[in-house]
Scaffold this active site. Sequence first.
Site, mmCIF file in Angstrom:
data_model
loop_
_atom_site.group_PDB
_atom_site.id
_atom_site.type_symbol
_atom_site.label_atom_id
_atom_site.label_comp_id
_atom_site.label_asym_id
_atom_site.label_seq_id
_atom_site.Cartn_x
_atom_site.Cartn_y
_atom_site.Cartn_z
ATOM 1 N N HIS A 165 46.713 -4.494 29.192
ATOM 2 C CA HIS A 165 47.301 -3.340 29.897
ATOM 3 C C HIS A 165 48.356 -2.653 29.021
ATOM 4 O O HIS A 165 49.230 -1.967 29.513
ATOM 5 C CB HIS A 165 47.914 -3.759 31.238
ATOM 6 C CG HIS A 165 47.028 -4.620 32.078
ATOM 7 N ND1 HIS A 165 46.081 -4.113 32.929
ATOM 8 C CD2 HIS A 165 46.925 -5.962 32.158
ATOM 9 C CE1 HIS A 165 45.429 -5.112 33.519
ATOM 10 N NE2 HIS A 165 45.922 -6.247 33.059
ATOM 11 N N SER A 296 54.120 15.456 8.199
ATOM 12 C CA SER A 296 54.470 16.533 9.126
ATOM 13 C C SER A 296 55.147 17.650 8.350
ATOM 14 O O SER A 296 55.971 17.397 7.457
ATOM 15 C CB SER A 296 55.410 16.006 10.224
ATOM 16 O OG SER A 296 55.987 17.079 10.953
ATOM 17 N N ARG A 336 4.627 19.414 26.560
ATOM 18 C CA ARG A 336 5.749 19.858 25.735
ATOM 19 C C ARG A 336 6.246 21.217 26.202
ATOM 20 O O ARG A 336 5.480 22.049 26.647
ATOM 21 C CB ARG A 336 5.302 19.970 24.259
ATOM 22 C CG ARG A 336 6.414 20.218 23.238
ATOM 23 C CD ARG A 336 6.661 21.690 22.900
ATOM 24 N NE ARG A 336 7.842 21.807 22.058
ATOM 25 C CZ ARG A 336 7.833 21.949 20.742
ATOM 26 N NH1 ARG A 336 6.661 22.045 20.113
ATOM 27 N NH2 ARG A 336 8.941 22.022 20.057
#
Length: 491
Positions: A165, A296, A336
């Site tokens: 979790h 960044s 087809r």
Amino acid sequence: ISANGGCYRKLGADECMKYRSPLVSRYASKEMAYNFSDRKKFSTWRKLWIYLAKAEKALGLSITDAQIAEMESHAEDIDFAMAAEEERKLRHDVMAHVHTFAHCCPSAAPIIHLGATSCYVGDNTDLIMLRDGFDVLLPKLARVIDRLSNFAEKYADLPTLGFTHYQPAQLTTVGKRACLWLQDLAMDMRNLQRARDDLRFRGVKGTTGTQASFLQLFQGDHDKVMMENQIQINHPAFLTLAYLVTGQTYSRKVDVDCLSSLASLGATVHKICTDIRLLANLKEIEEPFEKEQIGSSAMPYKRNPMRAERCCSLARHLVALMADPLQTASVQWLERTLDDSANRRISLPESFLTADIILSTLQNITEGLVVYPKVIERHIRHELPFMATENIIMAMVKAGGNRQDCHEKIRVLSQEAAAVVKQEGGDNDLLARVQRDPYFAPILGQLDALLDPRTFIGRAPQQVTRFLSEEVRPLLEPYNAKMDVKIELEL
């Protein structure tokens, strides 16, 4: 020439004004890009027409050696401009290339595509491309598994916090966690190999799959019709088995089978790279980061996991593409319908191109994963006192204490320590509280042993060793000769 194929490549002005898929211009390997190229596709069409003519000649039709030689001499010199102009006029890609081939093979023109339907070249070529696409992917996947196996072996006994979790749970090891990733990749390896090996040739079946046109060509001789199909699949460049029944096309369930294995691989890669991104946030593990790489534009200190993020981004696309063949297979009416064609031109190449990209990127990641044991150790120290409470209780009972009294003592001290962590932002001081409490005096000398992280990892190292030796290494044996290829990402 730029690495990302921008407009400062040596491209014409018109090309820079058109959208080009970044799957090819930015990411894909040369091998996979070529596999789905027009050159590969249409040269394969010509090879199929040549081999069809050879088979028909061998079975008695009036086709000369000179006609076949003429076709063979022009197998590769495709006039793409003429073919495009023919398609604009005819609105039919196969007939456009029949006319283009016939233009440079005038003596062979009458027998090109004799008895065949468009799907003879279209579908058989697609099946060859699918097979060859798997042949590009499988060694790449093997290398990813190999690199990750080496990583798992190296860190088989390095304790680390487990998470359930995304909350701290019982300890595992860095190597054991990598084996969870490996197990999924091994399943993908088997799935891709099976999908590849299950592919068959459509062969020569005619317009609705009944071979009626070929039965007419051979004047009702069923044996010759069957022999012609067998001659086709005996060609070393083609597939070695043919589907016994088809409509006009091979069943579009084949595309579902192939792309489902790739979508499943996409899910695996997304999970692995998401785990790496989560661990990077904890500063426990990082993907490779180049010396001059910028994380960044605004925050120069950042080391963003951009490779793992790229894998997740493309893996989502790969998983989403699975919807196309499912819907296409479900709406093929009777023998087809043509509403499969435009969709398959996109979904089949994009699935293989995307899988190719994420495997190349994942190999680069797994070749350079960085582990920070001291950070991992610090995280363990923060959580281990809580996890060790059961061991402390057992030690106290062995020393003569009462289990219920000890449980209550630990409960109170644990809640006090948790309050320090959560409300005050302090460190976990449960161990110090236990050491200060006279009740625990009988076991103070055992605390270091009770809190040794290696006693909390169970059989994780042994599981790693057995899993790698019994399940992973044997899977890689067919690819041992292709293991030395290293990936250097251009982007």
